[in-house]
Design an enzyme around this catalytic site. Structure first.
Site, short mmCIF file in Angstrom:
data_model
loop_
_atom_site.label_atom_id
_atom_site.label_comp_id
_atom_site.label_asym_id
_atom_site.label_seq_id
_atom_site.Cartn_x
_atom_site.Cartn_y
_atom_site.Cartn_z
N GLU A 470 0.66 -1.39 -0.02
CA GLU A 470 0.05 0.06 -0.21
C GLU A 470 0.93 1.46 0.02
O GLU A 470 1.34 1.50 1.03
CB GLU A 470 -0.92 0.23 0.85
CG GLU A 470 -1.88 -1.16 0.99
CD GLU A 470 -2.45 -1.74 2.91
OE1 GLU A 470 -2.02 -0.96 4.05
OE2 GLU A 470 -2.67 -2.55 2.98
N LEU A 499 -6.15 -2.00 -1.45
CA LEU A 499 -5.48 -2.25 0.95
C LEU A 499 -6.28 -3.36 1.01
O LEU A 499 -7.02 -3.63 1.64
CB LEU A 499 -6.47 -0.91 0.80
CG LEU A 499 -6.44 -0.02 2.58
CD1 LEU A 499 -6.72 0.88 2.52
CD2 LEU A 499 -6.58 -1.18 3.36
N GLU A 501 -4.51 -6.98 2.91
CA GLU A 501 -2.87 -7.44 3.24
C GLU A 501 -3.14 -8.63 3.42
O GLU A 501 -1.81 -9.44 2.90
CB GLU A 501 -2.86 -7.48 5.57
CG GLU A 501 -2.01 -5.96 5.39
CD GLU A 501 -3.04 -4.89 5.62
OE1 GLU A 501 -3.70 -5.33 5.54
OE2 GLU A 501 -2.65 -3.51 5.77
N GLN A 523 2.35 -2.46 5.92
CA GLN A 523 2.42 -0.53 6.21
C GLN A 523 2.76 -0.25 7.64
O GLN A 523 3.15 0.23 7.93
CB GLN A 523 1.14 0.44 6.13
CG GLN A 523 1.28 1.56 5.59
CD GLN A 523 0.64 2.45 5.33
OE1 GLN A 523 -0.99 2.21 5.37
NE2 GLN A 523 0.27 2.47 3.20
N TYR A 527 -0.87 -4.24 11.34
CA TYR A 527 -2.23 -5.19 10.34
C TYR A 527 -1.18 -6.16 9.38
O TYR A 527 -2.13 -6.89 8.99
CB TYR A 527 -2.03 -3.84 9.06
CG TYR A 527 -2.45 -2.28 9.53
CD1 TYR A 527 -3.42 -2.59 10.59
CD2 TYR A 527 -1.34 -1.38 9.68
CE1 TYR A 527 -4.63 -1.51 11.21
CE2 TYR A 527 -1.91 -0.37 9.90
CZ TYR A 527 -3.37 -0.47 11.04
OH TYR A 527 -3.70 0.93 11.72
N HIS A 572 -0.22 1.92 15.39
CA HIS A 572 1.04 2.68 14.20
C HIS A 572 2.22 2.47 15.21
O HIS A 572 3.24 2.97 15.03
CB HIS A 572 0.59 3.61 13.91
CG HIS A 572 -0.22 4.10 13.23
ND1 HIS A 572 -1.69 4.69 14.26
CD2 HIS A 572 -0.43 4.08 11.89
CE1 HIS A 572 -2.84 4.51 13.19
NE2 HIS A 572 -2.44 4.49 11.08
#
Ligand SMILES: Cc1ncc(C[n+]2csc(CCOP(=O)(O)OP(=O)(O)O)c2C)c(N)n1
Ligand SMILES: [Mg+2]
Length: 782
Positions: A470, A499, A501, A523, A527, A572
């Protein structure tokens, strides 16, 4: 694993690594006693009665090239051949149940009722790659007979369900349909998990041709992928169907034939009548074909039409074969607990063997008596083979079982890197449009720049390498790590993916099979968990279940770990690695600094290409753009990019750590963000006269075992500073490794809390900190 899983538990009983000698495998499995052969059960008696009642529709004797039924393209001769495979498949199922009662077999999930899939094999070319359902017995036997020279597919299947070491694909590790010469790629028990790989393979056959690469398959191949009706509901399947359709939408070649063998049941759960048609038909991008899979002529005609359409259009199709399941889900499943006698009888009346017998008798090709003769002759033959093979040797040692997990050849890797170094130093293969030469080839690089630069140099050197994920293409990655690569190497080699995985990793799985070296990006680490089975269940097991005859070369780049200055929250900043670290054979690299990232990435690429390794390259996001170590502006976290002539000299083998300092008082073992924190703590401690050495593990799998023991022994006092969670984190393994090795010095650990990571500055409350490392170090030395 439960008793109804497609793969019955296999006793780890005996042998071979890739092509290992079967003779060395000991002990033999139990051989059934003579005279134990089973008689006909009620279902068989019903079938035999129904066959007896069949009558010819014509007095004329057909010639072999006649259609077996007016209007069908299935000839009498072809129908007879396919009937033979259908009979064998049925008797293999019966033999499996018999072997189980004799303690000689371990697997009883059969193909009975699904023998119509013989028509699909017949409609395809023997070189079309096939990723099959676990009820594909007849398909496999037809493929085996098509092989040049023909194979005895019956022995393959029987050896598989006996977990015999001589079984040609998994060598006794699993019951799968697979054989490289038959272009049948083995599948796992996880329903639908092979669909993303099938999409990836169908994509890669065309992409390889565009890149001028040769694959094991002709350019006009069709990939076939089969599965059950309940499996269609799985999100993995839906994602794959969507990805195939999206490729078609963009007019990217996607020669993929999905085959749904719809028996109306998923173990005990009914598929709502009409659901498969409702779910799969009427989509302009996924051409829908349908047939009664219990009628061989109809199934063959539909399969031929679907295969031709897919081959010609290079576009995906969905072949819906309506089948029945005869008997329980597996031998251990008592279907009368959830199906009425009337339902069971209705399916029995649609037995595909009866269907083909009817075709042949009505055409005048066989009499009912001749059909029954063939039926009994098939039984006799299969039972004789089963009896003869039942004593076949099994796997008997852990070494035998584990031999194909992750073959590693460090010497060959090092030599390859040195050779490439010479080649690039000589000016060959470096890409003219080196994307970074303008802005960073002259000065020291950050971690992100070093990875970018290495990807550029490797893309230039390896025409078979592709980079995708992505946002990796036009944008150049969320953190700029792939910036400029698409411009330099083109959108065929560096591109954005949908998008999803599972699709990204499925693409890598298929690409690897097709001879491409895939470098997918996930990313964020959080994920990856969304699609972990594509690494865990698919990529990592393929070598194991195929005796390394199939491998999954790939380097999955994953941006991860925490400490992004007050940004992003848990997803994140995820620091969970347990789901990767326990996967047998998986390589997990975690570079902390630019001058490690470059050689480690080169090592991963070489390992993938040469040893077929599945590598996860975990990039600490918070260090991507870090420049300083001790103080602002010191630029001590930057490093020069080593020129190609130095690559041999700076090569970092898999599983080698990096030691900082020579302190005699304390060894701190760490990795990732921990390296920078620990080096800062070490400087603070040094000011108090405490001598510290810091070991960066660099590889979380395989762990740098020797380096770790040596560094620990050097001071006798070990602190493990682990940014992953206290439970299931890396420190558990490090400490256990030291204890197992007999380390008797002092040990302590500091790790992040067993928490998710909150948004903003509160993240600091649960993450490992420099202060915690320093406190723990002082406590330990007190
Ligand atoms: C992901 C996953 N979940 C659950 C299972 C357990 N399981 C094995 S087969 C099966 C039913 C599959 O039904 P279907 O796709 O219709 O195939 P069929 O057995 O009917 O041919 C289930 C639930 C599994 N193997 N994989
Ligand atoms: Mg089903």
């Amino acid at each position: 694993m439960d008793a109804v899983d497609p793969v019955d538990p296999v006793d780890p009983v005996d042998p071979v690594g890739p092509a290992g000698p079967v003779e060395e495998a000991a002990p033999a499995g139990p051989a059934p006693a003579a005279g134990d052969a089973p008689g006909q059960d009620l279902a068989e008696q019903r079938l035999v009665r129904a066959i007896r009642e069949l009558t010819p529709a014509t007095d004329a004797l057909p010639v072999p090239s006649d259609p077996v039924r007016p209007g069908s393209s299935l000839t009498v001769a072809r129908c007879l051949e396919l009937f033979s495979a259908q009979l064998s498949s049925r008797h293999v199922d019966l033999a499996a149940r018999w072997l189980r009662t004799q303690g000689a077999g371990y697997y009883t999930i059969g193909s009975s009722g699904h023998e119509g899939n013989a028509a699909v094999a017949a409609a395809l070319r023997r070189t079309d790659p096939a990723l099959l359902h676990y009820r594909s017995g007849a398909f496999y036997l037809v493929r085996a007979a098509q092989s040049r020279p023909p194979r005895d597919g019956v022995s393959d299947v029987l050896l598989g369900l006996m977990a015999a070491a001589a079984e040609p694909i998994a060598g006794g590790r699993h019951k799968v349909f697979g054989h490289p010469e038959l272009h049948v790629i083995p599948q796992t028990s996880t329903i639908a998990s092979h669909l993303p790989r099938a999409v990836g393979l169908a994509f890669s056959i065309g992409r390889a041709a565009r890149l001028g690469l040769t694959t094991p398959w002709p350019e006009d191949s069709v990939v076939v992928c089969s599965f059950g009706d309940a499996s269609v509901n799985h999100s993995t399947a839906r994602g794959a169907l969507n990805a195939a359709a999206q490729c078609a939408y963009q007019r990217l070649p996607m020669p993929l034939l999905f085959v749904c063998e719809d028996n109306g049941l998923g173990i005990s759960v009914r598929t709502p009548p009409g659901w498969i048609e409702a779910a799969a038909s009427g989509q302009p991008l996924l051409r829908y074909f349908s047939a009664d899979g219990t009628d061989l002529a109809e199934a063959y005609d539909a399969a031929v039409e679907a295969a031709e359409w897919t081959r010609e259009k290079r576009a995906p199709a969905f072949l819906h074969l309506r089948t029945v399941r005869l008997g329980g889900h597996a031998g251990t499943d008592v279907e009368s607990a959830y199906r009425t006698p009337a339902e069971i009888a209705a399916d029995a009346a649609r037995d595909p063997l009866l269907g083909t017998a009817r075709l042949l008798v009505e055409a005048g090709a066989l009499t009912a008596a001749q059909v029954l003769e063939r039926y009994e002759a098939s039984r006799t033959r299969i039972l004789a083979v089963a009896g003869a093979l039942a004593g076949a040797p099994r796997l008997s040692t852990a070494e035998q079982v584990m031999a194909p997990i992750a073959p590693r050849r460090p010497g060959i890797l090092a030599a390859d890197i040195a050779a490439r170094s010479r080649q690039l130093a000589g000016g060959q293969g470096r890409h003219a449009a080196d994307p970074l030469s303008a802005d960073s080839s002259t000065g020291p690089l950050t971690l992100a720049q070093a990875i970018n630069r290495t990807l550029a140099d490797e893309l230039a050197r390896r025409p078979d390498m592709i980079v995708f994920g992505e946002d990796v293409g036009r944008k150049g990655g969320v953190y700029g790590v792939t910036r400029g690569l698409q411009r330099a190497f083109g959108a065929s080699r560096v591109f954005d993916s949908p998008l999803d995985e599972q699709t990204i990793l499925g693409l890598a799985l298929g690409a690897g099979l097709a001879g491409i070296l895939p470098v997918p990006e996930i990313q964020y680490l959080a994920y990856l968990h969304n699609a972990a089975d594509q690494i865990r269940g698919e990529a990592a097991t393929l070598s194991f279940f195929s005796r390394a005859q199939y491998r999954n070369p790939m380097v999955v780049r994953v941006a991860g770990l925490a400490y992004q200055q007050g940004f992003g929250g848990h997803f994140h900043n995820d620091n969970g690695l347990a789901a990767l670290r326990d996967i047998p054979g998986l390589v997990v690299a975690c570079p902390a600094r630019p001058d490690d990232a470059a050689p480690m990435l080169r090592s991963c690429l070489a390992a993938a290409e040469l040893d077929g390794s599945v590598c996860v390259f975990l990039e600490p996001i918070a260090l991507y753009h870090e420049r300083d170590l001790y103080s602002e502006g010191d630029n001590a976290w930057l490093a020069d990019y080593e020129p190609p002539e130095r690559w041999g000299a700076v090569h970092v083998p898999l599983g080698r750590g990096r030691l900082y300092g020579t302190g005699e008082d304390l060894t701190i073992i760490t990795f990732g963000n921990g390296v920078r924190m620990c080096l800062r703590v070490a400087r603070t401690l040094a000011a108090d006269g405490i001598g510290t050495r810091v070991l960066d593990l660099r590889w979380l799998a395989p762990l740098p075992y020797e380096d770790l023991l040596r560094a620990a022994a050097a001071t006798g006092t070990v602190l493990v500073a682990d940014e992953t969670r206290r439970t299931g984190g890396v420190s558990e393994t490090v400490i256990t490794t030291l204890v197992d090795a007999g380390f008797t010095g002092r040990i302590a650990r500091v790790a992040s809390h067993d928490s998710f990571i909150p948004l903003g500055d509160a993240a600091g409350t649960v993450l490992l900190s420099e202060a915690a490392i320093e406190d723990a170090a002082r406590d330990l030395l007190r």
